[in-house]
Design a protein around this motif. Sequence first.
Motif, PDB file in Angstrom:
ATOM      1  N   GLY A 124     113.834  54.043 109.974  1.00 46.26           N
ATOM      2  CA  GLY A 124     113.614  53.875 108.619  1.00 46.26           C
ATOM      3  C   GLY A 124     114.160  52.442 108.244  1.00 46.26           C
ATOM      4  N   TRP A 125     113.796  51.963 107.171  1.00 44.37           N
ATOM      5  CA  TRP A 125     114.571  50.656 106.795  1.00 44.37           C
ATOM      6  C   TRP A 125     114.382  50.586 104.971  1.00 44.37           C
ATOM      7  CZ3 TRP A 125     111.177  47.523 103.914  1.00 44.37           C
ATOM      8  CH2 TRP A 125     109.772  47.794 103.966  1.00 44.37           C
ATOM      9  N   TYR A 126     115.326  49.827 104.603  1.00 47.52           N
ATOM     10  CA  TYR A 126     115.539  49.680 103.208  1.00 47.52           C
ATOM     11  C   TYR A 126     115.870  48.282 103.081  1.00 47.52           C
ATOM     12  CZ  TYR A 126     117.096  50.002  98.493  1.00 47.52           C
ATOM     13  OH  TYR A 126     117.652  49.916  97.046  1.00 47.52           O
ATOM     14  N   THR A 127     115.052  47.337 102.015  1.00 45.90           N
ATOM     15  CA  THR A 127     115.503  46.319 101.783  1.00 45.90           C
ATOM     16  C   THR A 127     115.742  46.222 100.161  1.00 45.90           C
ATOM     17  OG1 THR A 127     114.542  45.072 103.658  1.00 45.90           O
ATOM     18  CG2 THR A 127     114.586  43.692 101.520  1.00 45.90           C
ATOM     19  N   MET A 128     116.837  45.602  99.823  1.00 46.55           N
ATOM     20  CA  MET A 128     116.558  45.069  98.471  1.00 46.55           C
ATOM     21  C   MET A 128     116.565  43.665  98.324  1.00 46.55           C
ATOM     22  SD  MET A 128     117.018  45.754  95.086  1.00 46.55           S
ATOM     23  CE  MET A 128     117.511  47.548  95.047  1.00 46.55           C
ATOM     24  N   PHE A 129     115.430  43.103  97.788  1.00 45.24           N
ATOM     25  CA  PHE A 129     115.042  41.701  97.453  1.00 45.24           C
ATOM     26  C   PHE A 129     115.462  41.067  96.206  1.00 45.24           C
ATOM     27  CE2 PHE A 129     110.797  38.907  97.859  1.00 45.24           C
ATOM     28  CZ  PHE A 129     111.823  37.936  98.058  1.00 45.24           C
ATOM     29  N   MET A 182      99.417  43.831 116.489  1.00 45.84           N
ATOM     30  CA  MET A 182      99.800  45.143 117.023  1.00 45.84           C
ATOM     31  C   MET A 182     101.122  45.455 117.032  1.00 45.84           C
ATOM     32  SD  MET A 182      96.627  46.349 117.681  1.00 45.84           S
ATOM     33  CE  MET A 182      96.639  47.716 118.740  1.00 45.84           C
ATOM     34  N   VAL A 183     101.839  45.046 116.257  1.00 43.42           N
ATOM     35  CA  VAL A 183     103.443  45.247 116.216  1.00 43.42           C
ATOM     36  C   VAL A 183     103.319  46.175 114.760  1.00 43.42           C
ATOM     37  CG1 VAL A 183     105.678  44.558 115.911  1.00 43.42           C
ATOM     38  CG2 VAL A 183     104.032  43.630 117.626  1.00 43.42           C
ATOM     39  N   PRO A 184     104.149  47.284 114.892  1.00 41.38           N
ATOM     40  CA  PRO A 184     104.297  48.216 113.637  1.00 41.38           C
ATOM     41  C   PRO A 184     105.028  47.048 112.400  1.00 41.38           C
ATOM     42  CG  PRO A 184     105.905  48.646 115.277  1.00 41.38           C
ATOM     43  CD  PRO A 184     104.863  48.174 115.704  1.00 41.38           C
ATOM     44  N   GLY A 185     104.428  47.428 111.281  1.00 43.16           N
ATOM     45  CA  GLY A 185     104.987  46.600 110.239  1.00 43.16           C
ATOM     46  C   GLY A 185     104.324  45.154 109.878  1.00 43.16           C
ATOM     47  N   PHE A 195     108.950  53.060 106.979  1.00 41.95           N
ATOM     48  CA  PHE A 195     109.465  53.548 108.351  1.00 41.95           C
ATOM     49  C   PHE A 195     108.430  52.799 109.354  1.00 41.95           C
ATOM     50  CE2 PHE A 195     106.390  56.921 107.266  1.00 41.95           C
ATOM     51  CZ  PHE A 195     105.696  56.954 108.419  1.00 41.95           C
ATOM     52  N   ASP A 196     108.867  52.691 110.622  1.00 37.61           N
ATOM     53  CA  ASP A 196     108.130  52.162 111.671  1.00 37.61           C
ATOM     54  C   ASP A 196     108.056  53.047 112.793  1.00 37.61           C
ATOM     55  OD1 ASP A 196     107.458  49.542 110.100  1.00 37.61           O
ATOM     56  OD2 ASP A 196     109.578  49.041 110.759  1.00 37.61           O
ATOM     57  N   ASP A 222      98.770  55.724 136.991  1.00 44.91           N
ATOM     58  CA  ASP A 222      98.429  54.705 137.551  1.00 44.91           C
ATOM     59  C   ASP A 222      97.134  53.892 136.833  1.00 44.91           C
ATOM     60  OD1 ASP A 222     100.788  54.672 138.970  1.00 44.91           O
ATOM     61  OD2 ASP A 222      99.813  55.295 140.819  1.00 44.91           O
ATOM     62  N   HIS A 223      96.475  54.903 136.287  1.00 47.56           N
ATOM     63  CA  HIS A 223      95.192  54.357 135.812  1.00 47.56           C
ATOM     64  C   HIS A 223      95.017  54.239 133.982  1.00 47.56           C
ATOM     65  CE1 HIS A 223      93.609  54.812 139.783  1.00 47.56           C
ATOM     66  NE2 HIS A 223      93.824  56.051 139.761  1.00 47.56           N
ATOM     67  N   PHE A 224      95.711  54.986 133.471  1.00 44.16           N
ATOM     68  CA  PHE A 224      95.809  55.205 132.172  1.00 44.16           C
ATOM     69  C   PHE A 224      96.943  54.985 131.372  1.00 44.16           C
ATOM     70  CE2 PHE A 224      92.288  57.894 133.725  1.00 44.16           C
ATOM     71  CZ  PHE A 224      91.109  57.367 133.037  1.00 44.16           C
ATOM     72  N   SER A 225      96.953  54.196 130.188  1.00 45.38           N
ATOM     73  CA  SER A 225      98.148  53.990 129.328  1.00 45.38           C
ATOM     74  C   SER A 225      97.709  54.047 127.872  1.00 45.38           C
ATOM     75  CB  SER A 225      99.031  52.832 129.705  1.00 45.38           C
ATOM     76  OG  SER A 225      98.236  51.585 129.680  1.00 45.38           O
ATOM     77  N   ILE A 226      98.712  54.561 126.994  1.00 42.76           N
ATOM     78  CA  ILE A 226      98.360  54.703 125.688  1.00 42.76           C
ATOM     79  C   ILE A 226      99.655  53.852 124.806  1.00 42.76           C
ATOM     80  CG2 ILE A 226      98.190  56.243 123.548  1.00 42.76           C
ATOM     81  CD1 ILE A 226      97.123  58.322 125.322  1.00 42.76           C
ATOM     82  N   TYR A 227      99.322  52.885 123.826  1.00 41.20           N
ATOM     83  CA  TYR A 227     100.177  52.562 123.121  1.00 41.20           C
ATOM     84  C   TYR A 227      99.751  52.719 121.667  1.00 41.20           C
ATOM     85  CZ  TYR A 227     102.329  48.728 120.432  1.00 41.20           C
ATOM     86  OH  TYR A 227     103.001  48.125 119.203  1.00 41.20           O
ATOM     87  N   ALA A 228     100.540  53.541 120.873  1.00 43.30           N
ATOM     88  CA  ALA A 228     100.373  53.546 119.210  1.00 43.30           C
ATOM     89  C   ALA A 228     101.521  53.323 118.646  1.00 43.30           C
ATOM     90  CB  ALA A 228      99.961  55.276 119.319  1.00 43.30           C
ATOM     91  N   PHE A 229     101.190  52.962 117.386  1.00 40.93           N
ATOM     92  CA  PHE A 229     102.366  52.523 116.383  1.00 40.93           C
ATOM     93  C   PHE A 229     101.752  52.926 114.782  1.00 40.93           C
ATOM     94  CE2 PHE A 229      99.618  48.972 116.918  1.00 40.93           C
ATOM     95  CZ  PHE A 229      99.394  48.425 115.405  1.00 40.93           C
ATOM     96  N   GLY A 230     102.632  52.896 113.846  1.00 37.59           N
ATOM     97  CA  GLY A 230     102.304  53.211 112.501  1.00 37.59           C
ATOM     98  C   GLY A 230     103.466  52.548 111.372  1.00 37.59           C
ATOM     99  N   SER A 231     103.167  52.275 110.464  1.00 40.33           N
ATOM    100  CA  SER A 231     104.247  51.966 109.432  1.00 40.33           C
ATOM    101  C   SER A 231     103.791  52.406 108.136  1.00 40.33           C
ATOM    102  CB  SER A 231     104.399  50.345 109.362  1.00 40.33           C
ATOM    103  OG  SER A 231     104.890  49.978 110.901  1.00 40.33           O
ATOM    104  N   TYR A 232     104.625  52.632 107.136  1.00 39.21           N
ATOM    105  CA  TYR A 232     104.669  52.840 106.069  1.00 39.21           C
ATOM    106  C   TYR A 232     105.411  51.818 105.099  1.00 39.21           C
ATOM    107  CZ  TYR A 232     104.810  55.023 101.448  1.00 39.21           C
ATOM    108  OH  TYR A 232     104.703  55.201 100.056  1.00 39.21           O
TER     109      TYR A 232
END
Length: 859
Positions: A634-639, A83-86, A667-668, A677-687
């Motif tokens: 955003g991120w960039y890696t040269m492997f 549940m962590v982006p990427g 990007f992440d 006090d009753h509701f919370s939302i956690y959202a994430f996305g990665s490409y």
Amino acid sequence: MRIIKNSALAVSSFAIAAAVASPAFAQSTGSVDFENTIVVTGTKAKAINGVDIPATPKAKQVLDQSFISKSSPGQTINDVINMVPGVSFFNADPFGSSGGAMFIRGFDSTRISQTFDGMPLNDTGNYALYSNQQLDAELIEQVNVNLGSTDVDSPTAAASGSTVNYRSRDPLDKAQVMAVGSAGDLSFKRGFISVDTGTINNSGLKAWFAASVASNRFLPNTGGQVAKQQLNFKVKQPLGDNGDFISLAGHFNLNRNNFAPSMSLYTQNSASRPINSSSGGRVPYSWDEAQYTINCADTTSSTASTTGYGAFECRYNPSRTANLRMNSRFTLADNLILTIDPSFQYTKANGGGTSKLNEGTGPNGWVGNIGGSYYAGTDVNANGVVDPALLIGTANETETNRIGLLTSLRWKINPTNTLRVGYSYDRGRHKQTGELTFLNSQTGYYATYFPIDLAIKDKYGNAIQKRNRMSYAILHQVSAEYNGKFFDGKLDVLVGVRAPFFKRNLTNFCFTFDGGGSNFYCPSPQDQAAYAAANPYSFNSTTNKPSGYAVPQQRIYNYNRVLPNVGFTLALGQGASLYANYSQGLQVPSTDTLYGAFYYPASTSFGSPGMETSDNFDVGLRARAGRLSASVGGWYTMFNNKISQVYNQETQTSIFTNLGKVEKYGFDATLNWKVDDHFSIYAFGSYNKSRILADIVAGQGATGTVLNGNTVLRSDGTNTYYLTAGKRESGVPIYTAGARLDASFDPFDLTVSVKNNGKRYINAENLPVYSSLNPSTAVQVNSATLPSYTTVDLSARMKLAIAGLKSDKSFIQINVTNLFNQYYYGGFTGTSTPIAVNTVPTVYLATPRTVVATLSVAF
């Protein structure tokens, strides 16, 4: 003996690191202590919904125990970070006890460094991670994921990509007993108990002790089951009231399990299911239990070698692991802090298959592993009959003893400048053997979990081996970090550099006959001289082709490099900040990889690839306002110089080599909002986008190959090439997205987690999968991609305060994994992903809908 030195010097670096507006989220005691000195002006912020986004120059995310505890009891921590982006983790069973496959930003698990209280967990032989051997989740304080870099004192040889670090919790100040019982689908049963002593004396001494036991089976008719036990303890002694301490912790994990069910993308499991003639794909799969026909007790039928005792799921895959970890901090002066973290690890594990043993002798009266066949020269089962085809188990046995040390000295020069220097040591003694053992004809299983404990011996009294080698993986590393604060603390700068020195001391006691590094002939020691004389080794320096068998030998390899880490955090006001980071990652060839070089003369480079490196760039924005936090980057890696096993046109064998460059970027994004006090939302996305920069050599050939209109091999007139230039790497989701919704109306909590994994290419040519490369016989057996899929998990909890149990650890909880019973293809079972269109991978079976009920009581 061969001594090989491979050195590269990078320019020493400047790293600008960030202001950490929250507790330290590093791995070693030294890193934790150093991060605690980097605090932005203002108060420290608490995590929202168990998720924190630390204000560091690195792309990092942290999950604490309140987040972890909502998962199914006993679940591996590697599934929690899905549940962590990427991050993409594919579990091999619903309970985390059977392994799995993990990717972070497209890097597979052999290129991800994982640590436990600062201690490295990657296998010393092949850098693999074993998700079923992690600490019980109830005992984990927090887990943090560095998406593109590592701490400068990290003692890893495997972090081309990201790092995962988790820390065990400290003992409680007050005495407590916690008991957890769980039961659910697939015959799942688990019990867990922990005892905290509380503060024992005036010096603050305290401890906890814990134990757990779990068992489950796999899908019906797949032949497998799992049994797991774990013991843990931690003792902590404060040294005064300035934060100094000494702690000692221990961990023991016992797994008794079969291999998890898997299937080829060409045929269903081992049962040779038919191919759909209209689609060219596998027969559509359902959760119908009758589709499985594995019967491990079948040792006699005509299909027993595939659907009986010989099926992959009927083979044992046990492990026994243990470690001791010490963490300590000492104040030498008001501005001088010393940390020392030694550790010891032990591993005994195996996995393998089945074969047949001839109780007679082989050619020339030899015994042992002769040309890939096994000969004993004696009646091993004492039944008075010389059996030419006795069923046996042939597992690969591994036993590792590993010692490590992380130590650092921090000097706070003044309120705005801090310097830390460190030294890391890691030494793994890695014994890899391949003893044979008896097969139980009634059950189809091995007669023992560990063949080394009941090894079949030849006429000379020697254990017959399928392999026999000894490896030492050794690391010495020095590192330094500087932290500076500028412009009234708005700009935090971290300058870091590490210089690892690696040594690989390898001895193969068997004969090598190919460049793959995994196939050996092992005649009995008494027959080795005659065997070598009958199969003389030679190497043609014109054609670069060996012949005969390379004799047992020792080789030593050395690698070193200087690795920079540069980053900064800049406060922009109103809770917003800008971060950026540059770092270099490194993976040196593993011991398993380097054994392939033994087939070639020490003076050549065949089979001994150079170091992988990665240049990692991160830049992004973070914001925090009251109950809302967000991050986008955003991120960039040269492997560079990716190590892989491919066919070599000069040697005409498969060897390990460097493939060149792969470009990765994406990007992440994360949004975390406590609505009220009753509701919370956690959202994430990665490409995630990867691009292989060149075609890969396939072999010699004057013409290319076209299948169904697709060019799968091109030729330059001399050599053929896989068409990989500009293509994506295989096995990696193009995107991931997820969300977690929490509702709390005391005493009830409800959590719903959703995760979507995008499509994955099956091979690096990004073309359909074919049964062969022969145009006249090739059949398309799968499309170019595996489809995307979405899973939904649910956790419903009722706190037991209404029953007079005041602790937040007292509750009844229902967990449902894969709520809508979505079928999907799991992760590839191998550590490498396919390149050619005719390489058909094997994948883990999907995790079905699974319901688990838990009662937790603490008092």
